[in-house]
Structures are given as C-alpha cells and as structure tokens.
Design a protein around this motif. Structure first.
Motif, PDB file in Angstrom:
ATOM      1  N   PHE A 258      59.494  82.625  83.150  1.00 20.60           N
ATOM      2  CA  PHE A 258      58.833  81.382  82.759  1.00 20.60           C
ATOM      3  C   PHE A 258      59.227  80.954  81.349  1.00 20.60           C
ATOM      4  N   GLY A 259      59.573  81.929  80.500  1.00 21.25           N
ATOM      5  CA  GLY A 259      60.043  81.583  79.167  1.00 21.25           C
ATOM      6  C   GLY A 259      61.343  80.794  79.212  1.00 21.25           C
ATOM      7  N   VAL A 260      62.261  81.202  80.079  1.00 21.45           N
ATOM      8  CA  VAL A 260      63.520  80.459  80.236  1.00 21.45           C
ATOM      9  C   VAL A 260      63.234  79.043  80.747  1.00 21.45           C
ATOM     10  N   ILE A 261      62.356  78.935  81.733  1.00 20.50           N
ATOM     11  CA  ILE A 261      62.041  77.618  82.299  1.00 20.50           C
ATOM     12  C   ILE A 261      61.407  76.720  81.242  1.00 20.50           C
ATOM     13  N   LYS A 262      60.473  77.245  80.465  1.00 20.66           N
ATOM     14  CA  LYS A 262      59.774  76.444  79.454  1.00 20.66           C
ATOM     15  C   LYS A 262      60.735  75.938  78.378  1.00 20.66           C
ATOM     16  N   ASN A 263      61.777  76.702  78.097  1.00 14.96           N
ATOM     17  CA  ASN A 263      62.730  76.314  77.056  1.00 14.96           C
ATOM     18  C   ASN A 263      63.937  75.565  77.599  1.00 14.96           C
ATOM     19  N   SER A 264      63.817  75.082  78.835  1.00 11.38           N
ATOM     20  CA  SER A 264      64.917  74.359  79.473  1.00 11.38           C
ATOM     21  C   SER A 264      64.499  72.924  79.764  1.00 11.38           C
ATOM     22  N   ASN A 265      65.404  72.190  80.382  1.00 13.10           N
ATOM     23  CA  ASN A 265      65.108  70.815  80.809  1.00 13.10           C
ATOM     24  C   ASN A 265      64.823  70.751  82.306  1.00 13.10           C
ATOM     25  N   TYR A 266      64.473  71.874  82.911  1.00 17.32           N
ATOM     26  CA  TYR A 266      64.227  71.900  84.348  1.00 17.32           C
ATOM     27  C   TYR A 266      63.087  70.951  84.695  1.00 17.32           C
ATOM     28  N   ASP A 267      63.327  70.100  85.708  1.00 19.60           N
ATOM     29  CA  ASP A 267      62.309  69.112  86.083  1.00 19.60           C
ATOM     30  C   ASP A 267      62.115  69.029  87.598  1.00 19.60           C
ATOM     31  N   GLY A 268      62.362  70.144  88.280  1.00 14.52           N
ATOM     32  CA  GLY A 268      62.223  70.155  89.735  1.00 14.52           C
ATOM     33  C   GLY A 268      60.937  70.826  90.191  1.00 14.52           C
ATOM     34  N   TRP A 269      60.998  71.394  91.380  1.00 17.71           N
ATOM     35  CA  TRP A 269      59.855  72.065  91.987  1.00 17.71           C
ATOM     36  C   TRP A 269      59.901  73.563  91.733  1.00 17.71           C
ATOM     37  N   ILE A 270      58.726  74.154  91.586  1.00 14.47           N
ATOM     38  CA  ILE A 270      58.552  75.602  91.652  1.00 14.47           C
ATOM     39  C   ILE A 270      57.683  75.872  92.875  1.00 14.47           C
ATOM     40  N   VAL A 271      58.220  76.637  93.810  1.00 16.01           N
ATOM     41  CA  VAL A 271      57.569  76.834  95.109  1.00 16.01           C
ATOM     42  C   VAL A 271      57.229  78.312  95.306  1.00 16.01           C
ATOM     43  N   VAL A 272      55.974  78.575  95.645  1.00 13.44           N
ATOM     44  CA  VAL A 272      55.551  79.933  95.985  1.00 13.44           C
ATOM     45  C   VAL A 272      56.027  80.234  97.403  1.00 13.44           C
ATOM     46  N   GLU A 273      56.880  81.249  97.518  1.00 10.30           N
ATOM     47  CA  GLU A 273      57.433  81.609  98.814  1.00 10.30           C
ATOM     48  C   GLU A 273      57.380  83.126  98.936  1.00 10.30           C
ATOM     49  N   ALA A 274      56.173  83.639  99.111  1.00 11.99           N
ATOM     50  CA  ALA A 274      55.959  85.089  99.133  1.00 11.99           C
ATOM     51  C   ALA A 274      55.497  85.499 100.520  1.00 11.99           C
ATOM     52  N   GLU A 275      56.453  85.537 101.463  1.00 14.92           N
ATOM     53  CA  GLU A 275      56.085  85.797 102.852  1.00 14.92           C
ATOM     54  C   GLU A 275      55.428  87.161 103.007  1.00 14.92           C
ATOM     55  N   GLN A 276      54.256  87.162 103.619  1.00 15.94           N
ATOM     56  CA  GLN A 276      53.505  88.379 103.892  1.00 15.94           C
ATOM     57  C   GLN A 276      52.882  88.258 105.279  1.00 15.94           C
ATOM     58  N   ASP A 277      52.313  89.337 105.743  1.00 17.44           N
ATOM     59  CA  ASP A 277      51.536  89.307 106.976  1.00 17.44           C
ATOM     60  C   ASP A 277      50.173  88.703 106.640  1.00 17.44           C
ATOM     61  N   PRO A 278      49.855  87.517 107.177  1.00 19.29           N
ATOM     62  CA  PRO A 278      48.593  86.865 106.805  1.00 19.29           C
ATOM     63  C   PRO A 278      47.356  87.644 107.236  1.00 19.29           C
ATOM     64  N   ALA A 279      47.520  88.576 108.167  1.00 18.78           N
ATOM     65  CA  ALA A 279      46.383  89.421 108.554  1.00 18.78           C
ATOM     66  C   ALA A 279      46.054  90.431 107.456  1.00 18.78           C
ATOM     67  N   LYS A 280      47.035  90.717 106.607  1.00 17.57           N
ATOM     68  CA  LYS A 280      46.823  91.661 105.509  1.00 17.57           C
ATOM     69  C   LYS A 280      46.603  90.957 104.175  1.00 17.57           C
ATOM     70  N   ALA A 281      47.201  89.789 104.024  1.00 16.58           N
ATOM     71  CA  ALA A 281      47.143  89.056 102.759  1.00 16.58           C
ATOM     72  C   ALA A 281      46.752  87.612 103.058  1.00 16.58           C
ATOM     73  N   ASP A 282      45.492  87.281 102.854  1.00 20.36           N
ATOM     74  CA  ASP A 282      44.997  85.934 103.183  1.00 20.36           C
ATOM     75  C   ASP A 282      45.821  84.869 102.444  1.00 20.36           C
ATOM     76  N   PRO A 283      46.477  83.975 103.179  1.00 23.33           N
ATOM     77  CA  PRO A 283      47.391  83.024 102.524  1.00 23.33           C
ATOM     78  C   PRO A 283      46.710  82.128 101.494  1.00 23.33           C
ATOM     79  N   LEU A 284      45.501  81.646 101.782  1.00 22.95           N
ATOM     80  CA  LEU A 284      44.817  80.779 100.824  1.00 22.95           C
ATOM     81  C   LEU A 284      44.498  81.536  99.546  1.00 22.95           C
ATOM     82  N   GLU A 285      43.972  82.733  99.680  1.00 19.56           N
ATOM     83  CA  GLU A 285      43.629  83.527  98.496  1.00 19.56           C
ATOM     84  C   GLU A 285      44.857  83.780  97.630  1.00 19.56           C
ATOM     85  N   TYR A 286      45.963  84.152  98.273  1.00 18.88           N
ATOM     86  CA  TYR A 286      47.172  84.453  97.505  1.00 18.88           C
ATOM     87  C   TYR A 286      47.801  83.184  96.930  1.00 18.88           C
TER      88      TYR A 286
END
Length: 300
Positions: A258-286
């Motif tokens: 995040f330090g690199v991103i904050k010191n850059s001109n990046y202006d796109g999307w940051i997307v959470v893509e942490a695939e897990q088994d939703p029966a073990k890791a509630d998607p909304l909570e995570y």
C-alpha cells in the motif's frame, strides 16, 4: 487518491471449482458486496450472460462491472479464435462499466485441474509459445485501446507465467503502451516471490490490482505434498487483507504494497479476490474485514 474498490464474486462462488459456493445466488453475492461498501464487481460464472438482466441487478445495488477475466489461448496458437472471443467479451464488459480487461493465458494451464500438482507439473513455455503470447497480447491491447480500454495481463500460477522470471519476460516482450499488468498479491506470493518488489518495479504499468493474502501453513503443505492449486483453495490457501484470525500465518507485506500505491499515480481499481470455501469463511464477513483494513491503510 482516485482509487475505487471492488470485490470478486469468486469469494462467494468459485469459477474454477463451482461446487464451492454453488448454492449461493448471484443476487446474494451482489447485495453483500454493496453492503460491504464496494462499488464494483468483477465478472463471475454465475452472473447472467444477458446484458439487461445483469445491468438491472447491478444498477439496483449501485454497482458496475470493473473487470471480467478473459481466457486467451495463445500458447496453443488459437489466435484468431481468441481475437474473435475478445471482441465480444470487450463489448459486453464495456457496456457494464469496465474499462480494463484482465487477460489470463489458459492454453496450457493446470490451475483449473484438481488432480494436477501445481508446482511439479507447472507448464514451461517454449520461446515460440512466449513469443506468440506476447504478439497476441499486443494485438489485444491494440483492439482494447481503440475502444478506450486497457488490456491488463494477469500472471497466474499454473499458466506458464508464474515465476518472476516468466513475468519479467512477458512484460519485456510486450508493448507498455498496449499491455499493462494486473498486479495480484496472492499469485506472486504463492509462486515464492516478493509482492512489494514486483509492484515497485511495475507500478507505472499496473492497470488493475487484485488483493489477497496467503496462509503460509497451507502454502507450505501444498509445496511439500505436491498438491494442486484447487486443493490449496479448498484448504484455505488464500484469505483477505486484514485477516487477523489467530494462526492465519499470512504472508503479504501490506504496508509495503500500500505504501507503493500511495506514492504512485495509480488511479484504477483495487479488487478483493480472496477465493475461499464460503462454508468455512463467510464471504460478507471477510469482505467487510478487507474493506475496513484497506480504508485504514489507504485512508479511503
């Protein structure tokens, strides 16, 4: 900062292993993304293929599609088929709000095969395959540029562009005005390299970002026991940024990334893509854990 935050539906239903979260509806997925204060979604296998149906569902929740994975097949030299499919994919996603196309090479990939070990059977591309991949990506980039979009290449374990050397090679062979990087914290970490060093090197060429952390214990078992990528996913290889569950043993240096991103001109999307088994890791909570963590670290 002009960054926007999105979430991937793969956290609810896995595209490579649809039995994970197969019981969950796309409506639940989109609603929970909105509840967790995300503004964009990536595409997903369960989403309607009909434009009007999907657009209505997105508009209802004030969401857009920020990116949708596109599978290229240049390593098997299916260039014309790839170009034709790309045009349709690009038109569909543009109409839903996307201005980038995340391209992953799937001609010889093993990441979607539950029985194939990830590391011992990882494909090694020939010079001819690498050259054709680079030329194909440049052509996709030209087509995207004409439409006001960016091609962002998604290096991914098991695809032939896995190691740092392979990533550097494909980036050097492609035109920086046509082909950008989809920076993924998880895949570079699983491959055994430093995510901070990679984003420092390529931040001016990064057009889209996926964030996920890696559980060290699961990664060590995957390597030691020679398991498949999907074995790892089912066992909890990935988790979200900010996971503080005792014993999670996460790997990514988020202050560094995040330090690199904050010191850059990046202006796109940051997307959470942490695939897990939703029966073990509630998607909304995570999803909520990740959003709160990114707000704390990035201030937005």
């Amino acid at each position: 900062m002009k960054i926007q935050f999105g979430c991937a539906p793969i956290n609810w239903t896995n595209d490579d292993l649809p039995s994970l979260g197969g019981e969950l509806t796309y409506q639940q997925c989109l609603s929970e993304m909105a509840l967790a204060n995300y503004k964009g979604s990536e595409g997903g296998c369960k989403y309607p293929k009909d434009y009007e149906t999907l657009k209505k569902a997105l508009d209802l929740r004030n969401l857009v599609i920020c990116n949708m994975w596109f599978s290229s097949n240049f390593t098997t030299f299916k260039n014309e088929e790839t170009y034709q499919a790309f045009e349709k994919h690009m038109d569909f996603t543009y109409s839903l709000g996307a201005r980038v196309v995340g391209v992953g090479e799937c001609g010889v990939t093993v990441h979607g095969n539950e029985a194939t070990p990830l590391f011992s059977k990882a494909p090694i591309l020939t010079d001819e395959q690498m050259k054709n991949l680079a030329e194909g990506l440049n052509e996709l980039g030209r087509r995207a540029k004409r439409k006001g979009m960016k091609v962002c290449f998604h290096y991914h374990v098991g695809t032939g562009i896995q190691t740092r050397e392979e990533i550097d090679k494909i980036m050097s062979l492609t035109d920086p005005e046509l082909v950008y990087m989809l920076f993924d914290t998880g895949h570079i970490t699983v491959a055994g390299y430093d995510a901070v060093d990679l984003i420092k090197t390529y931040i001016d060429r990064v057009g889209h970002i996926h964030v996920k952390d890696v559980r060290k214990e699961v990664l060590n078992r995957l390597k030691a026991e020679d398991h498949s990528f999907l074995w790892g996913v089912k066992e909890g290889l990935f988790t979200v940024p900010g996971d503080k569950v005792p014993g999670a043993g996460t790997c990514v240096d988020w202050d560094g990334v995040f330090g690199v991103i904050k010191n850059s001109n990046y202006d796109g999307w940051i997307v959470v893509e942490a695939e897990q088994d939703p029966a073990k890791a509630d998607p909304l909570e995570y999803a909520q854990i990740a959003r709160a963590f990114m707000k704390e670290k990035l201030g937005c």
